[in-house]
Design a protein around this motif. Structure first.
Motif, PDB file in Angstrom:
ATOM      1  N   MET A   1       0.856  -1.190   0.000  1.00 52.94           N
ATOM      2  CA  MET A   1       0.000   0.000   0.000  1.00 52.94           C
ATOM      3  C   MET A   1       0.894   1.243   0.000  1.00 52.94           C
ATOM      4  O   MET A   1       1.686   1.439   0.919  1.00 52.94           O
ATOM      5  CB  MET A   1      -0.882  -0.003   1.254  1.00 52.94           C
ATOM      6  N   PRO A   2       0.817   2.091  -1.032  1.00 55.45           N
ATOM      7  CA  PRO A   2       1.652   3.297  -1.039  1.00 55.45           C
ATOM      8  C   PRO A   2       1.266   4.247   0.101  1.00 55.45           C
ATOM      9  O   PRO A   2       0.119   4.277   0.548  1.00 55.45           O
ATOM     10  CB  PRO A   2       1.345   3.940  -2.398  1.00 55.45           C
ATOM     11  N   ALA A   3       2.232   5.025   0.535  1.00 57.98           N
ATOM     12  CA  ALA A   3       1.986   6.028   1.571  1.00 57.98           C
ATOM     13  C   ALA A   3       2.781   7.283   1.253  1.00 57.98           C
ATOM     14  O   ALA A   3       3.887   7.207   0.710  1.00 57.98           O
ATOM     15  CB  ALA A   3       2.364   5.496   2.955  1.00 57.98           C
ATOM     16  N   ALA A   4       2.212   8.446   1.597  1.00 61.23           N
ATOM     17  CA  ALA A   4       2.922   9.708   1.359  1.00 61.23           C
ATOM     18  C   ALA A   4       2.362  10.784   2.282  1.00 61.23           C
ATOM     19  O   ALA A   4       1.153  11.048   2.290  1.00 61.23           O
ATOM     20  CB  ALA A   4       2.776  10.134  -0.097  1.00 61.23           C
ATOM     21  N   PHE A   5       3.247  11.372   3.074  1.00 61.10           N
ATOM     22  CA  PHE A   5       2.905  12.491   3.959  1.00 61.10           C
ATOM     23  C   PHE A   5       3.911  13.607   3.698  1.00 61.10           C
ATOM     24  O   PHE A   5       5.059  13.355   3.336  1.00 61.10           O
ATOM     25  CB  PHE A   5       2.977  12.061   5.436  1.00 61.10           C
ATOM     26  N   PHE A   6       3.476  14.852   3.912  1.00 60.66           N
ATOM     27  CA  PHE A   6       4.324  15.984   3.558  1.00 60.66           C
ATOM     28  C   PHE A   6       4.252  17.062   4.635  1.00 60.66           C
ATOM     29  O   PHE A   6       3.235  17.220   5.303  1.00 60.66           O
ATOM     30  CB  PHE A   6       3.872  16.599   2.230  1.00 60.66           C
ATOM     31  N   LEU A   7       5.350  17.819   4.747  1.00 65.49           N
ATOM     32  CA  LEU A   7       5.355  18.983   5.631  1.00 65.49           C
ATOM     33  C   LEU A   7       6.299  20.031   5.062  1.00 65.49           C
ATOM     34  O   LEU A   7       7.117  19.761   4.184  1.00 65.49           O
ATOM     35  CB  LEU A   7       5.761  18.580   7.058  1.00 65.49           C
ATOM     36  N   HIS A   8       6.156  21.262   5.562  1.00 63.63           N
ATOM     37  CA  HIS A   8       7.082  22.330   5.195  1.00 63.63           C
ATOM     38  C   HIS A   8       8.301  22.243   6.102  1.00 63.63           C
ATOM     39  O   HIS A   8       8.189  21.959   7.295  1.00 63.63           O
ATOM     40  CB  HIS A   8       6.400  23.699   5.344  1.00 63.63           C
ATOM     41  N   PHE A   9       9.470  22.532   5.536  1.00 60.48           N
ATOM     42  CA  PHE A   9      10.717  22.320   6.257  1.00 60.48           C
ATOM     43  C   PHE A   9      11.247  23.570   6.963  1.00 60.48           C
ATOM     44  O   PHE A   9      12.253  23.499   7.652  1.00 60.48           O
ATOM     45  CB  PHE A   9      11.779  21.785   5.301  1.00 60.48           C
ATOM     46  N   GLY A  10      10.608  24.725   6.784  1.00 51.51           N
ATOM     47  CA  GLY A  10      11.046  25.923   7.481  1.00 51.51           C
ATOM     48  C   GLY A  10      11.818  26.869   6.580  1.00 51.51           C
ATOM     49  O   GLY A  10      12.220  26.532   5.458  1.00 51.51           O
ATOM     50  N   ASP A  11      12.039  28.069   7.081  1.00 49.55           N
ATOM     51  CA  ASP A  11      12.638  29.146   6.285  1.00 49.55           C
ATOM     52  C   ASP A  11      14.045  28.829   5.800  1.00 49.55           C
ATOM     53  O   ASP A  11      14.491  29.378   4.784  1.00 49.55           O
ATOM     54  CB  ASP A  11      12.658  30.443   7.094  1.00 49.55           C
ATOM     55  N   ASP A  12      14.777  27.990   6.517  1.00 56.68           N
ATOM     56  CA  ASP A  12      16.155  27.685   6.128  1.00 56.68           C
ATOM     57  C   ASP A  12      16.241  26.724   4.948  1.00 56.68           C
ATOM     58  O   ASP A  12      17.341  26.487   4.424  1.00 56.68           O
ATOM     59  CB  ASP A  12      16.921  27.078   7.311  1.00 56.68           C
ATOM     60  N   TYR A  13      15.110  26.189   4.522  1.00 49.76           N
ATOM     61  CA  TYR A  13      15.116  25.150   3.483  1.00 49.76           C
ATOM     62  C   TYR A  13      14.126  25.475   2.362  1.00 49.76           C
ATOM     63  O   TYR A  13      13.506  24.580   1.798  1.00 49.76           O
ATOM     64  CB  TYR A  13      14.765  23.797   4.104  1.00 49.76           C
ATOM     65  N   ARG A  14      14.020  26.725   2.026  1.00 51.13           N
ATOM     66  CA  ARG A  14      13.032  27.146   1.032  1.00 51.13           C
ATOM     67  C   ARG A  14      13.572  27.148  -0.392  1.00 51.13           C
ATOM     68  O   ARG A  14      12.804  27.098  -1.345  1.00 51.13           O
ATOM     69  CB  ARG A  14      12.494  28.538   1.382  1.00 51.13           C
ATOM     70  N   SER A  15      14.882  27.229  -0.562  1.00 54.48           N
ATOM     71  CA  SER A  15      15.438  27.342  -1.908  1.00 54.48           C
ATOM     72  C   SER A  15      16.858  26.790  -1.942  1.00 54.48           C
ATOM     73  O   SER A  15      17.455  26.493  -0.903  1.00 54.48           O
ATOM     74  CB  SER A  15      15.448  28.808  -2.367  1.00 54.48           C
ATOM     75  N   GLY A  16      17.360  26.636  -3.156  1.00 54.51           N
ATOM     76  CA  GLY A  16      18.752  26.265  -3.349  1.00 54.51           C
ATOM     77  C   GLY A  16      19.107  24.875  -2.866  1.00 54.51           C
ATOM     78  O   GLY A  16      18.248  23.988  -2.711  1.00 54.51           O
ATOM     79  N   ARG A  17      20.405  24.695  -2.646  1.00 54.77           N
ATOM     80  CA  ARG A  17      20.918  23.395  -2.244  1.00 54.77           C
ATOM     81  C   ARG A  17      20.316  22.930  -0.918  1.00 54.77           C
ATOM     82  O   ARG A  17      20.093  21.730  -0.721  1.00 54.77           O
ATOM     83  CB  ARG A  17      22.448  23.486  -2.125  1.00 54.77           C
TER      84      ARG A  17
ATOM     85  N   ARG B   1      17.276  18.902   2.014  1.00 57.08           N
ATOM     86  CA  ARG B   1      16.277  18.598   3.033  1.00 57.08           C
ATOM     87  C   ARG B   1      15.203  17.657   2.499  1.00 57.08           C
ATOM     88  O   ARG B   1      14.762  16.731   3.188  1.00 57.08           O
ATOM     89  CB  ARG B   1      15.638  19.893   3.546  1.00 57.08           C
ATOM     90  N   HIS B   2      14.768  17.884   1.261  1.00 56.07           N
ATOM     91  CA  HIS B   2      13.804  16.970   0.649  1.00 56.07           C
ATOM     92  C   HIS B   2      14.397  15.564   0.531  1.00 56.07           C
ATOM     93  O   HIS B   2      13.695  14.570   0.769  1.00 56.07           O
ATOM     94  CB  HIS B   2      13.401  17.471  -0.735  1.00 56.07           C
ATOM     95  N   GLN B   3      15.667  15.478   0.161  1.00 54.96           N
ATOM     96  CA  GLN B   3      16.323  14.167   0.061  1.00 54.96           C
ATOM     97  C   GLN B   3      16.385  13.479   1.424  1.00 54.96           C
ATOM     98  O   GLN B   3      16.141  12.272   1.524  1.00 54.96           O
ATOM     99  CB  GLN B   3      17.735  14.331  -0.502  1.00 54.96           C
ATOM    100  N   GLU B   4      16.733  14.233   2.457  1.00 54.71           N
ATOM    101  CA  GLU B   4      16.815  13.671   3.805  1.00 54.71           C
ATOM    102  C   GLU B   4      15.456  13.143   4.260  1.00 54.71           C
ATOM    103  O   GLU B   4      15.353  12.054   4.836  1.00 54.71           O
ATOM    104  CB  GLU B   4      17.328  14.726   4.787  1.00 54.71           C
ATOM    105  N   PHE B   5      14.407  13.917   3.996  1.00 58.02           N
ATOM    106  CA  PHE B   5      13.057  13.517   4.399  1.00 58.02           C
ATOM    107  C   PHE B   5      12.625  12.255   3.661  1.00 58.02           C
ATOM    108  O   PHE B   5      12.066  11.327   4.247  1.00 58.02           O
ATOM    109  CB  PHE B   5      12.088  14.667   4.124  1.00 58.02           C
ATOM    110  N   PHE B   6      12.906  12.228   2.367  1.00 59.26           N
ATOM    111  CA  PHE B   6      12.540  11.065   1.558  1.00 59.26           C
ATOM    112  C   PHE B   6      13.256   9.811   2.058  1.00 59.26           C
ATOM    113  O   PHE B   6      12.647   8.740   2.199  1.00 59.26           O
ATOM    114  CB  PHE B   6      12.883  11.332   0.095  1.00 59.26           C
ATOM    115  N   ALA B   7      14.546   9.924   2.347  1.00 58.14           N
ATOM    116  CA  ALA B   7      15.317   8.773   2.803  1.00 58.14           C
ATOM    117  C   ALA B   7      14.878   8.317   4.194  1.00 58.14           C
ATOM    118  O   ALA B   7      14.753   7.122   4.458  1.00 58.14           O
ATOM    119  CB  ALA B   7      16.809   9.120   2.808  1.00 58.14           C
ATOM    120  N   PHE B   8      14.611   9.269   5.089  1.00 58.63           N
ATOM    121  CA  PHE B   8      14.260   8.921   6.468  1.00 58.63           C
ATOM    122  C   PHE B   8      12.886   8.275   6.553  1.00 58.63           C
ATOM    123  O   PHE B   8      12.681   7.292   7.267  1.00 58.63           O
ATOM    124  CB  PHE B   8      14.303  10.174   7.342  1.00 58.63           C
ATOM    125  N   THR B   9      11.918   8.828   5.830  1.00 55.19           N
ATOM    126  CA  THR B   9      10.531   8.382   5.958  1.00 55.19           C
ATOM    127  C   THR B   9      10.159   7.270   4.975  1.00 55.19           C
ATOM    128  O   THR B   9       9.142   6.606   5.160  1.00 55.19           O
ATOM    129  CB  THR B   9       9.563   9.556   5.746  1.00 55.19           C
TER     130      THR B   9
END
Length: 284
Positions: A1-17, A22-30
């Motif tokens: 069964m696929p699963a997907a949850f999302f959240l905003h990561f905060g002002d320090d992770y809005r753009s750039g590297r 941060r998106h990669q870290e979240f994907f790997a952790f969850t």
């Protein structure tokens, strides 16, 4: 069964590297089953004195979206080999609210909808160029968020149907043709408008998957019924502010099992909207 949850990561992770990492870290952790990129680009404020001013809303060039496009490109390159990659896409009505103020858009739509519609069309044209570029980069689809059809948003429900919905459709028809996997998110984030009394206005919206709260018209509607109503896969079942955000990991597991017990055949376990930013990643 696929699963997907999302959240905003905060002002320090809005753009750039930082955003890409941060998106990669979240994907790997969850271990989510697809990658959902948060849209964190702000829009310029526009002062509105009269309804005619909506015709002067600037048509933002593609260059304006470059910070967001860089995040899209980075995550497509990094993660597309592992999972579908989709991007949050706010509706023209929602972006107009960011640019001129939410209540201003509502007030003028009720007084002079033709003039406001011209502004919504300008925003739509800008977004169309942006989504075409995302498709060229290689994104798999969008998580298209729509608002405006809530029970108490407008005095006359026809306002949404006649002046807001057409711009939603222009944008969603484009992404539906350009990308293979799109999620229709019927957003009830603003609880002050009373949620949705009726989902019929959204049944003809495009999208591979529908994501909407199970609380409709003051009643609880089962995910299986929502899947049948829309004739497509349903994503959701869990309360973004409930045990997901406040419970222990075991409580969250038990709640997920409860939802899965009555899940429809075509189902993605998720929340009714973006979960609070301080939600423990372990719960997700």
């Amino acid at each position: 069964m696929p699963a997907a949850f999302f959240l905003h990561f905060g002002d320090d992770y809005r753009s750039g590297r930082a955003a890409i990492k941060r998106h990669q870290e979240f994907f790997a952790f969850t271990d989510m089953d697809f990658v959902k990129i948060q849209f964190e680009l702000g829009f310029p404020r526009v002062e509105i004195s009269t309804s005619d001013d909506f015709e002067q809303i600037p048509g933002l060039p593609l260059e304006y979206y470059e910070p967001q496009l860089q995040v899209v490109k980075g995550l497509v390159e990094a993660l597309k080999a592992e999972a579908l990659v989709v991007l949050t896409l706010y509706s023209p009505f929602m972006i107009a609210g960011q640019m001129v103020g939410e209540q201003t858009v509502i007030d003028h739509l009720e007084r002079a909808p033709e003039q406001v519609f011209k502004g919504l069309e300008i925003i739509t044209d800008s977004l169309l160029a942006f989504v075409r570029e995302c498709a060229r980069i290689g994104i798999d689809g969008f998580y298209h968020s729509t608002q405006g059809g809530e029970a108490h948003r407008f005095k006359d429900p026809e306002t949404f149907l006649k002046w807001v919905k057409p711009t939603d459709h222009r944008l969603m028809n484009e992404i539906n043709e350009a990308c293979p996997f799109n999620i229709l998110h019927i957003c009830d984030y603003h609880q002050g408008y009373g949620g949705y009394a009726d989902l019929n206005p959204f049944l003809d919206y495009p999208g591979t998957v529908v994501n909407v709260s199970t609380e409709i018209g003051g009643k609880s509607v089962a995910p299986a019924e929502l899947s049948r109503l829309f004739g497509r896969s349903y994503m959701g079942g869990m309360d973004r502010k409930g045990l997901l955000a406040t419970g222990s990991e075991e409580e969250v597991r038990a709640d997920a099992r409860r939802v899965l017990t009555d899940a429809p055949p075509k189902f993605i376990l998720g929340a009714d909207c973006t979960v609070p930013g301080d939600t423990p990643w372990g719960n997700l």
